[in-house]
Write an enzyme that holds these catalytic residues in place. Structure first.
Site, mmCIF file in Angstrom:
data_model
loop_
_atom_site.group_PDB
_atom_site.id
_atom_site.type_symbol
_atom_site.label_atom_id
_atom_site.label_comp_id
_atom_site.label_asym_id
_atom_site.label_seq_id
_atom_site.Cartn_x
_atom_site.Cartn_y
_atom_site.Cartn_z
ATOM 1 N N THR A 90 5.146 -11.119 2.665
ATOM 2 C CA THR A 90 4.471 -10.329 3.684
ATOM 3 C C THR A 90 4.792 -10.852 5.073
ATOM 4 O O THR A 90 5.109 -12.038 5.240
ATOM 5 C CB THR A 90 2.937 -10.344 3.479
ATOM 6 O OG1 THR A 90 2.324 -9.463 4.429
ATOM 7 C CG2 THR A 90 2.365 -11.738 3.660
ATOM 8 N N CYS A 120 7.995 0.868 5.637
ATOM 9 C CA CYS A 120 7.362 0.691 4.320
ATOM 10 C C CYS A 120 8.353 0.825 3.166
ATOM 11 O O CYS A 120 8.392 -0.013 2.257
ATOM 12 C CB CYS A 120 6.220 1.693 4.155
ATOM 13 S SG CYS A 120 4.934 1.558 5.407
ATOM 14 N N CYS A 163 8.403 4.294 9.836
ATOM 15 C CA CYS A 163 7.811 3.012 9.456
ATOM 16 C C CYS A 163 8.862 2.181 8.719
ATOM 17 O O CYS A 163 9.995 2.607 8.549
ATOM 18 C CB CYS A 163 6.575 3.235 8.573
ATOM 19 S SG CYS A 163 6.944 4.027 6.984
ATOM 20 N N ARG A 219 -7.954 -0.565 4.980
ATOM 21 C CA ARG A 219 -7.584 -1.012 3.637
ATOM 22 C C ARG A 219 -8.496 -2.123 3.120
ATOM 23 O O ARG A 219 -9.114 -2.860 3.893
ATOM 24 C CB ARG A 219 -6.133 -1.494 3.619
ATOM 25 C CG ARG A 219 -5.121 -0.389 3.726
ATOM 26 C CD ARG A 219 -3.715 -0.922 3.804
ATOM 27 N NE ARG A 219 -3.483 -1.680 5.046
ATOM 28 C CZ ARG A 219 -2.323 -2.196 5.404
ATOM 29 N NH1 ARG A 219 -1.266 -2.052 4.606
ATOM 30 N NH2 ARG A 219 -2.191 -2.854 6.538
ATOM 31 N N ASP A 230 -7.549 -0.450 10.653
ATOM 32 C CA ASP A 230 -7.054 -0.665 9.292
ATOM 33 C C ASP A 230 -8.241 -0.559 8.342
ATOM 34 O O ASP A 230 -9.166 -1.365 8.406
ATOM 35 C CB ASP A 230 -6.385 -2.039 9.180
ATOM 36 C CG ASP A 230 -5.583 -2.213 7.903
ATOM 37 O OD1 ASP A 230 -5.866 -1.496 6.917
ATOM 38 O OD2 ASP A 230 -4.679 -3.069 7.874
ATOM 39 N N GLY A 278 -1.757 5.373 4.286
ATOM 40 C CA GLY A 278 -2.060 5.420 5.712
ATOM 41 C C GLY A 278 -3.020 4.344 6.172
ATOM 42 O O GLY A 278 -3.907 4.612 6.978
ATOM 43 N N SER A 298 0.845 -1.194 0.000
ATOM 44 C CA SER A 298 0.000 0.000 0.000
ATOM 45 C C SER A 298 0.881 1.246 0.000
ATOM 46 O O SER A 298 1.921 1.290 0.667
ATOM 47 C CB SER A 298 -0.907 0.008 1.232
ATOM 48 O OG SER A 298 -1.805 -1.082 1.190
#
Length: 382
Positions: free
Chosen positions: A333, A251, A249, A312, A310, A277, A236
């Protein structure tokens, strides 16, 4: 008229702080997002004794449960779709309103600003309230809005301020028939070769949603169609981590490590989803950072802002993979939730490959929250 013509205009009006004129069952209602209503509009409504109905998300209510703003604490969040209806007390100011919805704005010490809604009172149809609430969230606004009834005898007063003929006028019957949370219809609109650092040769594909509001990317790294599980990273968007190399983070590091992992093995696909986010948008993510600096974790911060931990969705990722004729993957992941989402949406996860990044002093608490609250598999000893 396609559905997105209506929903896109509603989202634009909400973001601009415009009043939306909703007509349903021979009644007219005004709707304005709580975040974007300006003081002059708020006080116009108050000065003309307009009864203001107030929608507040249940996660935000939970964070306020010990606050003095409620005139009556003997209530429970009343709606499964994530919000509760209230009436605003006549003493409520515009600053009060902003403090109700935004935890960064300090609440005044005055008691009693919000009253539980009378269930027998005049309200918009519940289905319409559900859809407006979802559209406020889709517009990346704090999840709250105000609505009020426009009586026929008051139309001239409203017209003098709002110029009703210029307002977005929505037929409630049409809005009720629009399905918002349906599987995305995507169209591939562009592709190009994309040489990357570390001698990675890739191809980038762009997919646009049917409402034309978001584009998502598929980055193919040494990818050849195969009957074997395809290595895949579902990432994301993170402006601060991916573009600015933020240390708050992991990411950006995960993104680049995933590309390297794909290139050094048998290739694969990295999906780059436009849901900043954890789905709350960039501005709200920065607000979340402010709250985290006060000592709460990343998930609590989202909830204090009124969102779920979350927000998403992974239907889009599954749709893109199916468009690429990929139905079985090796998922890169650390998140068990992501595996569950893909399985739920028809993509079989044959294997999981972890992407562990060395923690730093700035993201250690963030990573601990992911491990403790969402069971992410994180190696703090790397």
């Amino acid at each position: 008229m396609p559905n997105h013509f209506i929903t896109n205009r509603i989202q634009a009006a909400l973001k601009q702080g415009d009043m939306i004129l909703l007509t349903h069952n021979q009644c007219k209602w005004g709707i304005i997002a709580s975040e974007t209503i300006d003081p002059s509009t708020f006080y116009f409504l108050k000065n003309h004794s307009i009864d203001l109905n107030f929608v507040l998300s249940n996660p935000r209510i939970k964070s306020l449960e010990d606050s003095p703003i409620f005139l009556n604490h003997n209530f429970l969040p009343s709606h499964e779709n994530g919000f509760t209806l209230f009436s605003l007390d006549t003493s409520t100011t515009w600053d009060d309103l902003q403090s109700f919805i935004n935890p960064i704005v300090k609440i005044s010490k005055a008691d009693g600003k919000i009253l539980p809604q009378d269930k027998k009172g005049n309200k918009i149809d519940q289905i319409l309230l559900d859809k407006i609430f979802l559209l406020v969230k889709k517009a990346d606004l704090l999840p709250s809005f105000i609505f009020f009834k426009i009586e026929k005898q008051d139309e001239s007063i409203f017209n003098s301020f709002f110029h009703l003929s210029l307002c977005l006028n929505i037929d409630g019957a049409i809005l009720k028939d629009i399905t918002l949370n349906q599987e995305e219809i995507l169209t591939q609109i562009a592709e190009a070769n994309l040489p990357l650092a570390h001698n990675i040769l890739a191809k980038i594909l762009v997919f646009r949603t049917s409402d034309h509001l978001k584009d998502h990317l598929a980055i193919l790294v040494n990818y050849e169609p195969s009957s074997n599980p395809v290595s895949c990273r579902i990432h994301s968007s993170c402006f601060t981590g991916d573009l600015l190399a933020s240390l708050r983070c992991d990411c950006g590091e995960q993104l680049h490590q995933a590309l390297i992992t794909l290139s050094q093995n048998d290739g694969g696909v990295l999906l780059y989803l436009n849901q900043e986010g954890r789905g709350i948008g960039l501005i709200n993510k920065l607000r979340s950072y402010q709250l985290q600096d006060q000592g709460i974790d990343t998930y609590q911060a989202n909830q204090f802002l009124g969102f779920d931990a979350d927000e998403r969705s992974y239907e889009t990722a599954a749709t893109i993979l199916k468009m690429l004729n990929i139905t079985t993957i090796n998922l890169l992941t650390n998140s068990p939730q992501k595996i569950n989402h893909m399985e739920k949406n028809g993509i079989h996860v044959a294997n999981q490959t972890l992407i562990n990044i060395k923690p730093n002093t700035h993201n250690k608490n963030y990573l601990q929250a992911k491990q403790e609250k969402m069971n992410h598999k994180i190696n703090f000893n790397k």
